[in-house]
Each structure stands twice: as structure tokens, then as C-alpha cells.
Scaffold this motif. Structure first.
Motif, PDB file in Angstrom:
ATOM      1  N   VAL A 184     -16.813 -40.442 -52.508  1.00  0.00           N
ATOM      2  CA  VAL A 184     -15.564 -41.058 -52.056  1.00  0.00           C
ATOM      3  C   VAL A 184     -14.414 -40.488 -52.874  1.00  0.00           C
ATOM      4  O   VAL A 184     -14.416 -40.563 -54.109  1.00  0.00           O
ATOM      5  CB  VAL A 184     -15.588 -42.592 -52.206  1.00  0.00           C
ATOM      6  N   ILE A 185     -13.443 -39.877 -52.198  1.00  0.00           N
ATOM      7  CA  ILE A 185     -12.207 -39.420 -52.833  1.00  0.00           C
ATOM      8  C   ILE A 185     -11.224 -40.581 -52.750  1.00  0.00           C
ATOM      9  O   ILE A 185     -10.782 -40.948 -51.665  1.00  0.00           O
ATOM     10  CB  ILE A 185     -11.668 -38.156 -52.136  1.00  0.00           C
TER      11      ILE A 185
ATOM     12  N   THR B  27     -17.418 -41.850 -56.954  1.00  0.00           N
ATOM     13  CA  THR B  27     -15.990 -41.829 -56.639  1.00  0.00           C
ATOM     14  C   THR B  27     -15.267 -40.778 -57.467  1.00  0.00           C
ATOM     15  O   THR B  27     -15.650 -40.472 -58.593  1.00  0.00           O
ATOM     16  CB  THR B  27     -15.328 -43.195 -56.887  1.00  0.00           C
ATOM     17  N   LEU B  28     -14.225 -40.230 -56.884  1.00  0.00           N
ATOM     18  CA  LEU B  28     -13.319 -39.307 -57.576  1.00  0.00           C
ATOM     19  C   LEU B  28     -11.919 -39.899 -57.482  1.00  0.00           C
ATOM     20  O   LEU B  28     -11.243 -39.773 -56.456  1.00  0.00           O
ATOM     21  CB  LEU B  28     -13.351 -37.924 -56.919  1.00  0.00           C
ATOM     22  N   PRO B  29     -11.460 -40.613 -58.540  1.00  0.00           N
ATOM     23  CA  PRO B  29     -10.113 -41.200 -58.494  1.00  0.00           C
ATOM     24  C   PRO B  29      -9.050 -40.106 -58.548  1.00  0.00           C
ATOM     25  O   PRO B  29      -9.172 -39.140 -59.297  1.00  0.00           O
ATOM     26  CB  PRO B  29     -10.065 -42.068 -59.763  1.00  0.00           C
ATOM     27  N   MET B  30      -8.008 -40.252 -57.738  1.00  0.00           N
ATOM     28  CA  MET B  30      -6.914 -39.294 -57.730  1.00  0.00           C
ATOM     29  C   MET B  30      -5.594 -40.036 -57.896  1.00  0.00           C
ATOM     30  O   MET B  30      -5.410 -41.122 -57.345  1.00  0.00           O
ATOM     31  CB  MET B  30      -6.919 -38.466 -56.449  1.00  0.00           C
ATOM     32  N   ARG B  31      -4.700 -39.432 -58.660  1.00  0.00           N
ATOM     33  CA  ARG B  31      -3.382 -40.025 -58.904  1.00  0.00           C
ATOM     34  C   ARG B  31      -2.267 -39.099 -58.448  1.00  0.00           C
ATOM     35  O   ARG B  31      -1.099 -39.421 -58.547  1.00  0.00           O
ATOM     36  CB  ARG B  31      -3.206 -40.345 -60.403  1.00  0.00           C
ATOM     37  N   ARG B  32      -2.614 -37.928 -57.982  1.00  0.00           N
ATOM     38  CA  ARG B  32      -1.655 -36.926 -57.519  1.00  0.00           C
ATOM     39  C   ARG B  32      -2.146 -36.463 -56.164  1.00  0.00           C
ATOM     40  O   ARG B  32      -3.343 -36.218 -55.992  1.00  0.00           O
ATOM     41  CB  ARG B  32      -1.609 -35.771 -58.520  1.00  0.00           C
ATOM     42  N   TYR B  33      -1.241 -36.328 -55.212  1.00  0.00           N
ATOM     43  CA  TYR B  33      -1.685 -36.186 -53.835  1.00  0.00           C
ATOM     44  C   TYR B  33      -1.190 -34.909 -53.161  1.00  0.00           C
ATOM     45  O   TYR B  33      -0.922 -34.884 -51.961  1.00  0.00           O
ATOM     46  CB  TYR B  33      -1.263 -37.426 -53.033  1.00  0.00           C
TER      47      TYR B  33
ATOM     48  N   GLN C 129      -8.026 -30.177 -51.082  1.00  0.00           N
ATOM     49  CA  GLN C 129      -8.917 -29.049 -50.827  1.00  0.00           C
ATOM     50  C   GLN C 129      -9.831 -28.800 -52.024  1.00  0.00           C
ATOM     51  O   GLN C 129     -11.024 -28.530 -51.863  1.00  0.00           O
ATOM     52  CB  GLN C 129      -8.102 -27.789 -50.525  1.00  0.00           C
ATOM     53  N   LYS C 130      -9.282 -28.913 -53.231  1.00  0.00           N
ATOM     54  CA  LYS C 130     -10.090 -28.732 -54.443  1.00  0.00           C
ATOM     55  C   LYS C 130     -11.128 -29.843 -54.571  1.00  0.00           C
ATOM     56  O   LYS C 130     -12.277 -29.592 -54.962  1.00  0.00           O
ATOM     57  CB  LYS C 130      -9.179 -28.711 -55.672  1.00  0.00           C
ATOM     58  N   ALA C 131     -10.726 -31.068 -54.244  1.00  0.00           N
ATOM     59  CA  ALA C 131     -11.661 -32.194 -54.310  1.00  0.00           C
ATOM     60  C   ALA C 131     -12.791 -32.014 -53.306  1.00  0.00           C
ATOM     61  O   ALA C 131     -13.960 -32.319 -53.597  1.00  0.00           O
ATOM     62  CB  ALA C 131     -10.917 -33.503 -54.056  1.00  0.00           C
TER      63      ALA C 131
ATOM     64  N   PRO D  80     -12.133 -23.266 -56.707  1.00  0.00           N
ATOM     65  CA  PRO D  80     -12.179 -23.683 -55.302  1.00  0.00           C
ATOM     66  C   PRO D  80     -11.786 -22.539 -54.372  1.00  0.00           C
ATOM     67  O   PRO D  80     -10.833 -21.808 -54.634  1.00  0.00           O
ATOM     68  CB  PRO D  80     -11.157 -24.828 -55.238  1.00  0.00           C
ATOM     69  N   THR D  81     -12.537 -22.397 -53.301  1.00  0.00           N
ATOM     70  CA  THR D  81     -12.230 -21.397 -52.287  1.00  0.00           C
ATOM     71  C   THR D  81     -12.786 -21.915 -50.959  1.00  0.00           C
ATOM     72  O   THR D  81     -13.065 -23.099 -50.834  1.00  0.00           O
ATOM     73  CB  THR D  81     -12.820 -20.016 -52.657  1.00  0.00           C
TER      74      THR D  81
END
Length: 345
Positions: free
Chosen positions: A69-70, A90-96, A102-104, A300-301
Motif C-alpha cells: 500500500v502506497i 505500507t510505504l508512507p509518503m509525504r511528498r506527492y 513512479q519510483k514507489a 527506478p526505470t
């Protein structure tokens, strides 16, 4: 001794090999469901049950396997960790920034999650550093013209959606929606709900549904015939959505393993021709944008860029290989090889 003159030829333009990939032939192939995966979008206002329903759908699609879950909703998904029969990370994100999604997704593909859920996709549109912010930042390059800023924002948004749709597994996203009020003759008029993302984005998904404050789910778009015109009250995501969707996708279809494509791209036996053919196969499967971590650099690619990178590298090696000429001696005929001078450009 008379030496035959060396061949004179122009060096191959550097972009010629690139064009072989980008300007391929228009080839029709037999239609097949092989390799198709589920993509589900659930939109609705706060409190409608998007996160819980999305998690249930994801758990059903995962079929007992751990999924990813992102999370942009400050840990909302993690609150349900003890309420599901399937474990998830889970992968918490604070910047969108759309490029960060794409990296996530590449990181999720590296972990080989069978399902990835984005809760919610709206942040990558209107959140901090989302697409709207990227457009606002870019306008300074165009004399403050915000409309021109979309020259930067639109490609970022499109690349993000392509990566999401090409994820090598099933995809579930939630999106916020709000009531769209419009002033008409000085009076506010309710135009229904509007998703907090690019207009029309729900139609990118195989199945799109809207939930209301009563936890009622209405399918607004579906490629799967079982959901067309269907309304579910407090749906059970795994039973009511994931299972019939998977049954339909798998009817007469074979699953594909994208790791086989990666292995073929990185094989020591790969050739310029085999990589170009591989690229065409991946293109036909709509998988060029599949996010992944580069096997060597760990950056990431995507699958298409990886194959193209390998193909162009081999093309350059072939172009740099020494050429040989024939030297004919006076009297006795003696064959001798000598390197040809560099090509004339």
C-alpha cells in the motif's frame, strides 16, 4: 605490394537505432487476454469507505499473498491491519511529485507484490508537489503563463498514469471526490460529484466505482460485464469485486511473468536483433511502462527503457568493432589482415 583502398562510409547517425525502437511497424496480432491484470479505482467523499473497500478488493486480488500500500492518507490503511486476513506492507509518503509515485511503483515491483494499492491518488494531483504544484512551479519558465506550465505538468501526469497502468500486478487506487457547485444566475447549482484528480481519469481503469456517505458503491465504468449497472450496498470487496473480476480476466487467458522479459533483456546472449524483437513483444503487451528497479544500477526505470538501453549499448559496441581489409602482395599472394582506419563522417 598493392593495398586495396579501405572502404569509405558515413558513420551511422546516433539516433538511427533509437528510431528503430520508437518508430516500429504497425503490426496487428491475434487478440488475447493473456497477461491482463485488474485495475480498480474507487472514488468518494470522506467517510464513504474508500480505504476499507479498497483494502478488501486488494486482499481478494492478492489471493492470500502479502501486498503493498502506497499511503498518502497519514496511515489510514494501517488502522485496518488486524481486520484483514491478508498481511500488507505500507510505504508512507509525504511528498506527492508524480515522479515519486513512479519510483514507489518501481520499489513495489522490486518486492514482487502481486497487488499495489495507492491510497489515495488524489494527492499526486492536488497535494504538495503534485501535478498542480508542478504546473505552478513551471510557469516561471514561461513568463508566468500558467497555461504554458502544463507543457511540464502534463508529461509528468501522463508518465505517472502509464507506470500505474503498466504495473506488473493488480492495481487498486482510491480518489477523493467532492460536490461540484456551480453558480448559475447567481444561484449555486449542484452538478454532482467530481473526482479530485485529472478530469476523466477514472476511465483509465478497468473498473471504476463511486461510493457515497451511506457506503453504497455504484459502478460508473467497467470492462468486466458482471459490474455494468450494478449497485452494491456496503460491498465486500474481496467477494463482490475481486473474485468476479479475476474470474473474468482468467477466462481463457494465460498469466505472464514480466521477470522473464527482464531476464531476456539482461541475458549475455542478447543481440541487437533479439532485443528489438523483445521490445516489440513487450510493446504488444502494453508493458513498456512497467516500473522496475534497474538490475544493475538499482535506480527506478521501466521495462521499455531497460530493453532500449541494452539494445543501443550493443549497437554501439557493434559500430565500434574493428573492420578488416585484404592486403595483396606482389608476386606470391599473401592474405594479411590490418585494421581499417576510422570511418569518414
Amino acid at each position: 605490394m598493392t593495398q586495396l583502398p579501405p572502404p569509405t562510409r558515413a558513420a551511422r547517425p546516433q539516433n538511427a537505432a533509437t528510431n528503430e525502437y520508437d518508430d516500429g511497424p504497425f503490426t496487428f496480432r491475434p487478440a488475447t487476454k493473456d497477461g491482463h491484470t485488474a485495475s480498480v479505482a474507487i472514488q468518494g467523499p470522506s467517510g464513504s469507505g474508500k480505504t476499507w473497500t479498497g483494502l478488501c478488493v486488494a486482499s481478494g486480488l492478492a489471493e492470500g499473498r502479502r501486498f503493498g500500500v502506497i499511503d498518502t492518507e497519514r496511515g489510514a490503511a494501517a488502522l485496518y491491519v488486524n481486520d484483514l486476513s491478508v498481511a500488507f506492507d505500507t510505504l508512507p509518503m509525504r511528498r506527492y511529485d508524480p515522479r515519486d509515485l513512479q519510483k514507489a511503483l518501481a520499489a513495489a515491483a522490486e518486492r514482487r507484490y502481486p497487488v499495489v494499492m495507492v491510497d489515495s491518488l488524489s494527492h499526486f494531483w492536488s497535494g504538495a508537489d503534485g501535478t498542480l504544484d508542478q504546473v505552478d512551479h513551471a510557469k516561471s519558465k514561461y513568463g508566468g503563463n500558467k497555461f504554458a506550465g502544463w507543457k511540464d505538468g502534463t508529461p509528468m501526469q501522463n508518465a505517472m498514469i502509464e507506470a500505474l497502468m503498466a504495473y506488473p500486478g493488480h492495481v487498486v487506487v482510491t480518489m477523493r471526490s467532492y460536490t461540484d457547485w456551480v453558480l448559475e444566475k447567481g444561484q449555486p447549482v449542484n452538478k454532482g460529484t467530481r473526482v479530485e484528480q485529472r478530469r476523466g481519469i477514472e476511465f483509465e481503469f478497468g473498473v471504476a466505482a463511486e461510493m457515497d456517505a451511506s457506503n453504497r458503491l455504484t459502478f460508473i465504468k467497467s470492462r468486466c460485464p458482471a459490474f455494468r449497472g450494478l449497485v452494491l450496498n456496503q460491498p465486500h470487496g474481496a467477494r463482490d469485486i475481486a473474485k468476479p473480476y479475476l474470474d473474468w480476466l482468467r477466462d481463457g487467458a494465460k498469466e505472464t511473468d514480466p521477470s522473464i522479459w527482464v531476464a531476456a533483456a539482461m541475458s549475455p546472449e542478447a543481440t541487437v536483433d533479439s532485443l528489438l524483437a523483445l521490445y516489440r513483444d513487450v510493446e504488444a503487451a502494453s508493458a513498456l511502462a512497467s516500473p522496475l528497479m534497474h538490475p544493475e544500477t538499482k535506480h527506478p526505470t521501466n521495462l521499455g527503457d531497460l530493453i532500449k538501453e541494452r539494445g543501443l549499448a550493443l549497437t554501439e559496441l557493434d559500430a565500434a568493432a574493428p573492420e578488416f581489409d585484404l592486403v595483396v602482395g606482389a608476386g606470391d599472394v599473401v592474405e594479411q589482415t590490418v585494421p581499417v582506419p576510422p570511418y569518414e563522417v
